[in-house]
Write a protein that holds these residues in place. Sequence first.
Motif, PDB file in Angstrom:
ATOM      1  N   ILE A  54      45.938  31.758  47.551  1.00 28.62           N
ATOM      2  CA  ILE A  54      44.853  32.694  48.149  1.00 28.62           C
ATOM      3  C   ILE A  54      43.655  31.813  48.201  1.00 28.62           C
ATOM      4  O   ILE A  54      43.081  30.922  47.347  1.00 28.62           O
ATOM      5  N   ILE A  55      43.065  31.328  49.565  1.00 27.46           N
ATOM      6  CA  ILE A  55      42.114  30.194  49.820  1.00 27.46           C
ATOM      7  C   ILE A  55      40.688  31.075  49.605  1.00 27.46           C
ATOM      8  O   ILE A  55      39.819  30.624  49.141  1.00 27.46           O
ATOM      9  N   ASP A  56      40.441  32.552  50.071  1.00 32.96           N
ATOM     10  CA  ASP A  56      39.234  33.146  49.920  1.00 32.96           C
ATOM     11  C   ASP A  56      39.486  34.478  49.918  1.00 32.96           C
ATOM     12  O   ASP A  56      40.179  34.955  50.724  1.00 32.96           O
ATOM     13  N   TYR A  57      39.003  35.100  49.023  1.00 35.34           N
ATOM     14  CA  TYR A  57      39.044  36.789  49.072  1.00 35.34           C
ATOM     15  C   TYR A  57      37.621  37.259  48.404  1.00 35.34           C
ATOM     16  O   TYR A  57      37.426  36.868  47.169  1.00 35.34           O
ATOM     17  N   LEU A  72      53.816  37.978  49.021  1.00 28.98           N
ATOM     18  CA  LEU A  72      53.161  39.344  48.998  1.00 28.98           C
ATOM     19  C   LEU A  72      52.640  40.008  47.892  1.00 28.98           C
ATOM     20  O   LEU A  72      51.774  40.410  47.763  1.00 28.98           O
ATOM     21  N   SER A  73      53.682  39.765  46.835  1.00 32.53           N
ATOM     22  CA  SER A  73      53.237  40.277  45.575  1.00 32.53           C
ATOM     23  C   SER A  73      51.795  39.872  45.050  1.00 32.53           C
ATOM     24  O   SER A  73      51.007  40.662  44.478  1.00 32.53           O
ATOM     25  N   GLU A  74      51.629  38.537  45.157  1.00 33.02           N
ATOM     26  CA  GLU A  74      50.314  37.921  44.597  1.00 33.02           C
ATOM     27  C   GLU A  74      49.193  38.525  45.465  1.00 33.02           C
ATOM     28  O   GLU A  74      48.234  38.698  45.097  1.00 33.02           O
ATOM     29  N   VAL A  75      49.468  38.525  47.014  1.00 31.19           N
ATOM     30  CA  VAL A  75      48.261  39.055  47.869  1.00 31.19           C
ATOM     31  C   VAL A  75      48.044  40.714  47.293  1.00 31.19           C
ATOM     32  O   VAL A  75      46.832  40.876  47.103  1.00 31.19           O
ATOM     33  N   GLU A  76      49.089  41.388  47.157  1.00 35.04           N
ATOM     34  CA  GLU A  76      48.938  42.769  46.922  1.00 35.04           C
ATOM     35  C   GLU A  76      48.096  42.993  45.479  1.00 35.04           C
ATOM     36  O   GLU A  76      47.386  43.700  45.037  1.00 35.04           O
ATOM     37  N   ALA A  77      48.633  42.081  44.676  1.00 40.83           N
ATOM     38  CA  ALA A  77      48.094  42.258  43.433  1.00 40.83           C
ATOM     39  C   ALA A  77      46.639  41.714  43.290  1.00 40.83           C
ATOM     40  O   ALA A  77      45.587  42.596  42.640  1.00 40.83           O
ATOM     41  N   ALA A  78      46.035  40.727  43.964  1.00 36.98           N
ATOM     42  CA  ALA A  78      44.674  40.424  44.010  1.00 36.98           C
ATOM     43  C   ALA A  78      44.111  41.524  44.708  1.00 36.98           C
ATOM     44  O   ALA A  78      42.910  41.922  44.286  1.00 36.98           O
ATOM     45  N   LEU A  79      44.446  42.181  45.900  1.00 40.72           N
ATOM     46  CA  LEU A  79      43.776  43.218  46.520  1.00 40.72           C
ATOM     47  C   LEU A  79      43.671  44.412  45.643  1.00 40.72           C
ATOM     48  O   LEU A  79      42.584  45.304  45.353  1.00 40.72           O
ATOM     49  N   ALA A  80      44.782  44.745  44.868  1.00 39.29           N
ATOM     50  CA  ALA A  80      44.898  46.199  44.052  1.00 39.29           C
ATOM     51  C   ALA A  80      43.728  45.859  42.766  1.00 39.29           C
ATOM     52  O   ALA A  80      43.184  46.947  42.365  1.00 39.29           O
ATOM     53  N   ALA A  81      43.465  44.710  42.490  1.00 39.63           N
ATOM     54  CA  ALA A  81      42.533  44.648  41.465  1.00 39.63           C
ATOM     55  C   ALA A  81      41.196  45.038  41.741  1.00 39.63           C
ATOM     56  O   ALA A  81      40.064  45.318  41.221  1.00 39.63           O
ATOM     57  N   HIS A  82      40.869  45.129  43.192  1.00 39.25           N
ATOM     58  CA  HIS A  82      39.594  45.497  43.586  1.00 39.25           C
ATOM     59  C   HIS A  82      39.915  46.819  44.607  1.00 39.25           C
ATOM     60  O   HIS A  82      38.965  46.971  45.618  1.00 39.25           O
ATOM     61  N   GLY A  94      63.098  44.619  49.904  1.00 41.76           N
ATOM     62  CA  GLY A  94      63.727  44.356  48.521  1.00 41.76           C
ATOM     63  C   GLY A  94      63.502  43.054  47.905  1.00 41.76           C
ATOM     64  O   GLY A  94      63.991  42.811  46.989  1.00 41.76           O
ATOM     65  N   GLY A  95      62.655  42.081  48.784  1.00 46.17           N
ATOM     66  CA  GLY A  95      62.370  40.637  47.942  1.00 46.17           C
ATOM     67  C   GLY A  95      60.692  40.772  48.119  1.00 46.17           C
ATOM     68  O   GLY A  95      60.233  41.567  47.796  1.00 46.17           O
ATOM     69  N   ASP A  96      60.463  39.471  48.074  1.00 50.53           N
ATOM     70  CA  ASP A  96      58.937  39.054  47.966  1.00 50.53           C
ATOM     71  C   ASP A  96      58.872  38.059  49.237  1.00 50.53           C
ATOM     72  O   ASP A  96      58.574  36.727  48.954  1.00 50.53           O
TER      73      ASP A  96
END
Lengths: 356, 487
Positions: A54-57, A72-82, A94-96
Amino acid sequence: MDEGDHAVLEAWRERIGAARRGGSSLRLRGAGTKDFYGEELNGDILHLGSWRGIIDYEPSELVISARCGTPLSEVEAALAAHEQFLAFEPPAFGGDPTLGGIIAAGLSGPRRMFAGAARDFVLGARLLTAQGDLLRFGGAVMKNVAGFDVSRLLCGSLGILGILTEVSLKVLPRPRLEETRRLELSAGQAVTAFNRWQGLPLPLSGAAWWQGTAWVRLSGATAAVRAARAQIGGDAVPPLDAERFWSALRHYQLPPHAAASVWRVSLPQAAPRIDVPAEPLIDWGGALRWYANVPPEIDMRERARAVQGTALHWRGAPPGKRFPPLPAAIASLHRRLKERFDPAGVFNRGRLIAGV
Amino acid sequence: MEAPELPDIVGALRAVLPAECVLERAEERRPYECDGLTAFRSVPAVVVLPRTEDEVRRTLLTCHRLKVPLVARGSGTGLSGGATPHPAGVLLSCARMSRVLEVDPINRIARVEPGVPNLKISEAAAPHQLYYAPDPSSQVACSIGGNVAENSGGVHCLKYGLTVHNVLGVRGYTVAGERIELGGQAPDSAGLDLLALTIGSEGLLLIVTEVLVRLIPRPPCAQLVMASFADVQSAGSAVAAIIAAGTIPAALEMMDRKATAAVEPFVHAGYDLQAAAILLVESDGTPEEVREQVQEIERVLRAAGATALRVSESEAERLRLWSGRKNAFPAAGRLSPDYYCMDGTIPRKHVGHVLEAIERMEREYGLRCMNVFHAGDGNLHPVILFDANEPGSWERADRFGAEILELCVQLGGTITGEHGVGLEKLNSMCVQFSPAERAAFFAVKEAFDPDGLLNPGKLIPTLARCAEYGRMHVHGGAMPHPDLPRF
């Protein structure tokens, strides 16, 4: 970018240059969750999954920028934290999948008619071209009309115009409250009801039907969701069951998705049932209908056209016959765009359109 | 500049079009010499007013055969010179293609001709409690065809999106007269997303003859919160706080004290003139939803340091609070002999920083600048006030504006959020895009229009052009349609 990053880009440029000179093609690949998707798979694989991160969030900007190989899992985890999320709900099969693959395929989940499609959330992109130039289109802001909207053009391009190295997406706050209602209805009744509800100011975020049951998801302000219950009727679905259903629908993991031959028919939302001796799985409030194991003598493209729809042979298509054929004038625009962006045909040759 | 006489194009058009569609006398062509950007004027060689798709097709075939440039025009309210005519070309006005062809309340779509004014679509859908969401401030006049060309926004696009999010399909013609249909009622569309590429393409790729738009349910209720702040920094932080709290208001606008002071004497909106900046935050939806959201907004604004809050208690009060915002630009025209309006976008977090930088620039350039701002989208409209009769004043305004746009680009933003590039921002395009990026734009152009006949010289600067100069300059507040609300 650090030295390692420059080395990766240089290596890619070398592969591109070699392919261009040798007249060969490169097959761009992230996590490989969509290897089945597209017309033709040509060329040597160029792995893009290592270009990640992730470059910027910044949550208050509602924008995330990440490299194409970011899972996708990394992006969704970062977003879910906020308490935020990707409202177009991309399928993971069924994958990532990687973010680059998600945007290159441009597929959207059950929220498509209510929150928008993948392309609606694309704000900017970086493209590594056949000439080796790293270009930036759009940006990380909500409103931007400087130049042609090339970043949205890249969404759904299946990589035929170049390597999508980075994307910036609009994200949304998670709804305060979400709940699902279940109603016993016929397919026809469900489509009628879905369209009636969508003409009212209700906080719908999903409307699907399968095997005699309509599933309606409500998302939004607590008061709005509560007020909508009465209008929708039916029974409340326990949260875990609801999550299981919407997740299977989103990730294309219900039985009709996995049949040997599957047609994906997209049509006006209120279109009547099409003349096929099979019950569909209905998504997008009626605008997306999946038909499994349709007898081969039935011309699905023709049946879809009859109701102003379009039919994609999702699984079991003969080679080069997956996507609906393009009208001549539009096909020629595609060839001319491809010739100008990638004259040697380096990137994903034939993946979006056979031979292009 | 008067156009060179080109009898061959006029004769060729007359041969294929009804007489009343072709305007060739100088006094008939003169009204088309500019759009809302009046600093750029040129009288077209001939004006064509088609009534049907077939007449558009014939016009294109004729231009294509004779290699004559063609510029399409909607209502001429654009602010970047996108519809400035070519002196040796055809100006194609969509004004007579202004029928609403279909409103389908069940599928919630409307099919309209390109000359239909934006607001007419919502009026046609109103009996079904539906409307077309994008609402540029000029919506009583601006056409849907022009909205497609510019990817127009409006004060409510924070929640409801831009034109690109609300147009489902277009039908149109290539410069070679081939009919093209892009998108449609079925959400899936095969091939590349040429619809998204066409929207915002400023008339350089296709001539659109029919537009299919999405209609959405009209929210039954709306309320506006006005919040006062003692300094612009805290107003900027409040904007970020609202978004971070998980709320997407229907609209989120900011005006600084210079802007409120300019409009209040004319509009009597009831703005807090003591505040350094005010925010206008709108919530819409069902009554329950609005009540919940307004409470949340009030809570966040108080916590962010609002010195006063006022919630509209009637529809009349809500509209009065909006009227000041929508009349900010006509008010600028009354305050100053000339004004120059900018349209940059920045990441929201830099709002306070940019407004402070603009205050510094005011001192540096010796000019006043008032700020109205689609704060929720990060879209700034600084309005630089100057007097062109004062020597050197325009040059200072011009440099001031350029410095603001360069700051927007430096902060990761853009030179135009919603007004388009047209002719006005060709130079700033050189700041935002590299030569290779501009070459890619030309590649797109050539794929659609190899001879460069459609709206030539707009949107993409050539390498040579990057050295030239020209910008918006409103003299004496003399915009066309001075009565229209703006921005």
